[in-house]
Design a protein around this motif. Structure first.
Motif, PDB file in Angstrom:
ATOM      1  N   GLN A 257       0.798  -1.228   0.000  1.00 32.18           N
ATOM      2  CA  GLN A 257       0.000   0.000   0.000  1.00 32.18           C
ATOM      3  C   GLN A 257       0.831   1.279   0.000  1.00 32.18           C
ATOM      4  N   ARG A 258       2.079   1.233   0.471  1.00 34.28           N
ATOM      5  CA  ARG A 258       2.888   2.447   0.498  1.00 34.28           C
ATOM      6  C   ARG A 258       4.116   2.347  -0.391  1.00 34.28           C
ATOM      7  N   SER A 259       4.110   1.430  -1.302  1.00 32.69           N
ATOM      8  CA  SER A 259       5.299   1.223  -2.122  1.00 32.69           C
ATOM      9  C   SER A 259       5.598   2.437  -2.992  1.00 32.69           C
ATOM     10  N   GLY A 260       6.895   2.681  -3.187  1.00 28.47           N
ATOM     11  CA  GLY A 260       7.303   3.748  -4.085  1.00 28.47           C
ATOM     12  C   GLY A 260       6.843   3.512  -5.509  1.00 28.47           C
ATOM     13  N   ALA A 261       6.593   2.237  -5.848  1.00 30.07           N
ATOM     14  CA  ALA A 261       6.120   1.917  -7.195  1.00 30.07           C
ATOM     15  C   ALA A 261       4.787   2.599  -7.484  1.00 30.07           C
ATOM     16  N   LEU A 262       3.998   2.842  -6.437  1.00 32.28           N
ATOM     17  CA  LEU A 262       2.714   3.510  -6.647  1.00 32.28           C
ATOM     18  C   LEU A 262       2.921   4.968  -7.027  1.00 32.28           C
ATOM     19  N   ASN A 263       4.046   5.541  -6.591  1.00 28.04           N
ATOM     20  CA  ASN A 263       4.374   6.896  -7.000  1.00 28.04           C
ATOM     21  C   ASN A 263       4.665   6.923  -8.505  1.00 28.04           C
ATOM     22  N   THR A 264       5.397   5.934  -8.984  1.00 30.34           N
ATOM     23  CA  THR A 264       5.617   5.814 -10.431  1.00 30.34           C
ATOM     24  C   THR A 264       4.289   5.638 -11.164  1.00 30.34           C
ATOM     25  N   ALA A 265       3.411   4.824 -10.568  1.00 33.32           N
ATOM     26  CA  ALA A 265       2.084   4.601 -11.174  1.00 33.32           C
ATOM     27  C   ALA A 265       1.317   5.912 -11.286  1.00 33.32           C
ATOM     28  N   THR A 266       1.383   6.722 -10.238  1.00 34.58           N
ATOM     29  CA  THR A 266       0.691   8.013 -10.261  1.00 34.58           C
ATOM     30  C   THR A 266       1.236   8.890 -11.379  1.00 34.58           C
ATOM     31  N   TRP A 267       2.552   8.860 -11.553  1.00 35.61           N
ATOM     32  CA  TRP A 267       3.135   9.631 -12.652  1.00 35.61           C
ATOM     33  C   TRP A 267       2.691   9.110 -14.015  1.00 35.61           C
ATOM     34  N   ALA A 268       2.595   7.790 -14.136  1.00 36.41           N
ATOM     35  CA  ALA A 268       2.142   7.228 -15.411  1.00 36.41           C
ATOM     36  C   ALA A 268       0.740   7.736 -15.739  1.00 36.41           C
ATOM     37  N   THR A 269      -0.117   7.794 -14.727  1.00 35.25           N
ATOM     38  CA  THR A 269      -1.480   8.292 -14.937  1.00 35.25           C
ATOM     39  C   THR A 269      -1.460   9.769 -15.320  1.00 35.25           C
ATOM     40  N   ARG A 270      -0.696  10.564 -14.563  1.00 32.51           N
ATOM     41  CA  ARG A 270      -0.624  12.001 -14.861  1.00 32.51           C
ATOM     42  C   ARG A 270      -0.139  12.244 -16.282  1.00 32.51           C
ATOM     43  N   LEU A 271       0.746  11.383 -16.736  1.00 35.24           N
ATOM     44  CA  LEU A 271       1.363  11.560 -18.050  1.00 35.24           C
ATOM     45  C   LEU A 271       0.564  10.863 -19.148  1.00 35.24           C
ATOM     46  N   ASN A 272      -0.595  10.340 -18.776  1.00 33.09           N
ATOM     47  CA  ASN A 272      -1.451   9.683 -19.752  1.00 33.09           C
ATOM     48  C   ASN A 272      -0.766   8.493 -20.415  1.00 33.09           C
ATOM     49  N   ARG A 273       0.111   7.827 -19.655  1.00 32.39           N
ATOM     50  CA  ARG A 273       0.721   6.595 -20.139  1.00 32.39           C
ATOM     51  C   ARG A 273      -0.198   5.421 -19.807  1.00 32.39           C
ATOM     52  N   VAL A 274       0.091   4.284 -20.401  1.00 28.68           N
ATOM     53  CA  VAL A 274      -0.685   3.075 -20.098  1.00 28.68           C
ATOM     54  C   VAL A 274      -0.207   2.527 -18.755  1.00 28.68           C
ATOM     55  N   LEU A 275      -1.114   2.430 -17.809  1.00 26.28           N
ATOM     56  CA  LEU A 275      -0.755   1.875 -16.501  1.00 26.28           C
ATOM     57  C   LEU A 275      -1.325   0.466 -16.393  1.00 26.28           C
ATOM     58  N   MET A 276      -0.444  -0.477 -16.085  1.00 22.30           N
ATOM     59  CA  MET A 276      -0.839  -1.888 -16.035  1.00 22.30           C
ATOM     60  C   MET A 276      -0.487  -2.475 -14.678  1.00 22.30           C
ATOM     61  N   GLY A 277      -1.245  -3.463 -14.248  1.00 23.76           N
ATOM     62  CA  GLY A 277      -0.971  -4.109 -12.971  1.00 23.76           C
ATOM     63  C   GLY A 277      -1.070  -5.619 -13.091  1.00 23.76           C
ATOM     64  N   ARG A 298      -7.733   2.284 -12.364  1.00 22.79           N
ATOM     65  CA  ARG A 298      -6.619   3.128 -12.814  1.00 22.79           C
ATOM     66  C   ARG A 298      -5.651   2.328 -13.670  1.00 22.79           C
ATOM     67  N   ALA A 299      -5.523   1.051 -13.375  1.00 18.82           N
ATOM     68  CA  ALA A 299      -4.610   0.200 -14.142  1.00 18.82           C
ATOM     69  C   ALA A 299      -5.405  -0.897 -14.829  1.00 18.82           C
ATOM     70  N   VAL A 300      -4.884  -1.356 -15.947  1.00 18.56           N
ATOM     71  CA  VAL A 300      -5.501  -2.485 -16.638  1.00 18.56           C
ATOM     72  C   VAL A 300      -4.754  -3.755 -16.217  1.00 18.56           C
TER      73      VAL A 300
END
Lengths: 401, 401
Positions: A257-277, A298-300
């Protein structure tokens, strides 16, 4: 903000060189992702901003703040010397306008401006033979350092397939998922890219000395912070935006729940990149953050490299044939024939009238269907009447008694 | 379709009784989900259609088809006798217009008309004390008969929590996920409902004799097919639409690519119900069908009962507090103070100037932050300068060296 006075700069023979040296110096003065930088660079030019910071003069309050924060470093930053030192280490500094500059980084000028950190980096320190143009269409794999064997396997498999498809795998060089992703790509004999939160000359974590050595020999190690810079926590946060921005899509493999990877995920969303999980077992804390991304839409969801390629591909590219089990011979039968087949008993024979009654199908039609089924080997006729052929019994028993 | 001639029926004292008996007879004549039934029942009334089938007369070609398919059963179907026999077994037949009739079944009149089977059932055979009104807001759990321990655990846990929240758990009484779902609800001392593809008097599968016995004693066993009817394959397909229609949402726990549970999922989508999927390990074939539903965005991901309750709840109901790890003391610090904290060395002390330079923060502000951090116990001052307090060292070491 009020535009500060533009300082007079001494023109040099090579303006690109001046700009590059100024950007290096600025990257040595300011912390990465400092949101004040972008506007000032635009307004004053890199050399103009550098001069303002060095001379400690600024009418604008915001610039004064940046002047104050960089004061202790102002006299140390010698961009020309640093470029020379980097060249000796085989490290280049790529800036906007260079052929190698990844244009996708410019999206950072717009995205995330209302957050703690953001902005286009002043430049990228790059160590390795891979030209950054190769990052077009690349895929980031990120996740927990405290990964499980399950997550590492998934990350490695996905990275291997993505790399085989000719896309560069980008990650952060860390323990756990990052490491598995890099290794997966390397296992496919493909270059891979590590974006670090410390200087591109440093080896962090130390245990990844061999891994990072391999990456910088065949792919590239990238960083926006100066040579020698330590991996401070806020530099990881700044680094994460680069991983998201450089790539077409980000795959989060395991993230609590607090992983730094989620920060990268948030950036992917902000940048309109494809976010996958990549989902994990529902009780796995290591996948908790990924499941939240998936549940919130938020992720596919992706299960393997094919799913990832399908998600990041352009229209018509990497189309994955829908996985479905092969049609059975039964599937090919007309609906009413199937209904008759299902009414044929397994062991004891039955008359066609009995079968028709059980199936709820007209007698003549049922008789026709039984002959058809006999010809296809589904049923056989004995003394006691119609029964399933031996071939059909096992699966039929599994489906209904 | 041409409306067939309405036959003259002898009026009886109790039209509801006549209708009920006619619907029973019709359910004994026709197969469940026969799409021809709905229109004829609407046009002729149950008794009128029954008379047409019994007398074998119809001008309309479609009705003639139904007449032919039911001819072999036409003389056997005695609704009044069947109702009496059912009553002796404690089984009632619930029809549209009864207080107990679940109005959500009427959605089947519209949905799925272009498919092989569908339609509102003629009635429901019900065995058990639970009034069908209790199915308002119920939740279906379905999945593979060839389930794994993982899926059964997930199904059981979800069913237990859904049941504790006062919602009825509906499933199909089969092996695997169905069984785990029923047992989970029973473990919460809640009634549960099994919708069968065979007669409500039958025990199928035989091994579930105890389970089905418990369900019909405390909850309800439901079927639309007549007493004694065998669980033929097409009856499972018809049954699946009832599971989807009776409930507010369907949770698919494990389903391979051809699982019957996916048929229930399709019905849930057609009926505009909430479709949910529990992910599994990405390599698990048992979860392949679920992952496809999730990846296509047809189902929403759920990990536990809370997620399910949140998804099927009305606005404001069953709100689940977003799971997040507790904020740490560090989180409460201002951003620049955090940046200073991250620049304080772990072991060897450093001067405030050195810390300020590393952090990239103005000296006076850094000094202020260090005093603040000292007061809060994050850092301490020794002879060699500032260093992290012992309390902070372990987590700090994990985050960045």
């Amino acid at each position: 903000m009020t535009t500060p006075t533009v300082p007079t700069t001494v023109p040099t023979a090579d303006p690109r060189r001046t700009e590059r040296e100024a950007r290096v110096s600025l990257s040595m003065l300011a912390e990465p992702g400092d949101l004040r930088l972008g506007g000032f660079v635009d307004a004053l030019g890199p050399a103009g901003l550098l001069a303002a910071l060095r001379e400690g003069r600024a009418e604008d309050a915001e610039v004064r703040g940046l002047v104050a924060d960089t004061a202790l470093r102002a006299q140390q930053a010698d961009g020309a010397a640093e470029l020379a030192r980097a060249a000796r280490l085989g490290i280049r500094f790529v800036i906007p306008g260079d052929d190698e500059w990844p244009p996708q980084l410019d999206h950072l000028a717009v995205a995330g401006q209302n957050h703690e950190r953001g902005g286009v980096p002043l430049g990228l320190w790059v160590r390795g033979p891979l030209p950054l143009q190769a990052l077009e269409g690349s895929v980031a794999l990120v996740g927990s350092r405290s990964s499980t064997g399950y997550g590492e396997q998934a990350a490695g498999d996905i990275a291997a397939m993505v790399a085989r498809a000719g896309r560069i795998v980008v990650s952060g060089g860390a323990f756990g998922i990052d490491q598995a992703a890099h290794r997966g790509a390397i296992g496919s004999h493909a270059p891979t890219v590590a974006v670090l939160a410390c200087g591109a000359d440093r080896v962090y974590p130390q245990a990844h000395s061999d891994l990072l050595g391999h990456i910088r020999e065949h792919g590239a190690v990238i960083s926006e912070v100066p040579l020698g810079a330590a991996p401070l926590r806020h530099r990881f946060l700044a680094r994460n935006r680069l991983i998201a921005a450089l790539t077409r899509g980000t795959v989060v493999v395991e993230a609590a729940q607090r992983s730094g990877a989620l920060n990268t995920a948030t950036w992917a969303t902000r940048l309109n990149r494809v976010l996958m999980g990549v989902p994990g077992p529902v009780g796995s804390a290591a996948s908790g953050g990924v499941h939240r991304l998936l549940r919130d839409g938020r992720a596919v969801l992706v299960c393997d490299g094919n799913d990832v390629l399908e998600s990041v591909g352009s229209a018509g590219e990497h189309l994955v044939e829908e996985v479905r089990s092969p049609d059975t011979a039964r599937d090919a039968l007309p609906r009413r024939t199937r209904q008759v087949l299902d009414a044929v008993p397994v062991v004891q024979g039955a008359s066609s009238t009995s079968v028709a009654r059980t199936a709820g199908v007209e007698l003549v039609a049922a008789q026709q269907a039984l002959l058809d089924l006999e010809a296809r080997g589904f049923v056989e006729r004995g003394d006691a009447g119609w029964r399933l052929s031996d071939r059909e019994v096992p699966s039929q028993l599994r489906a209904a008694p």
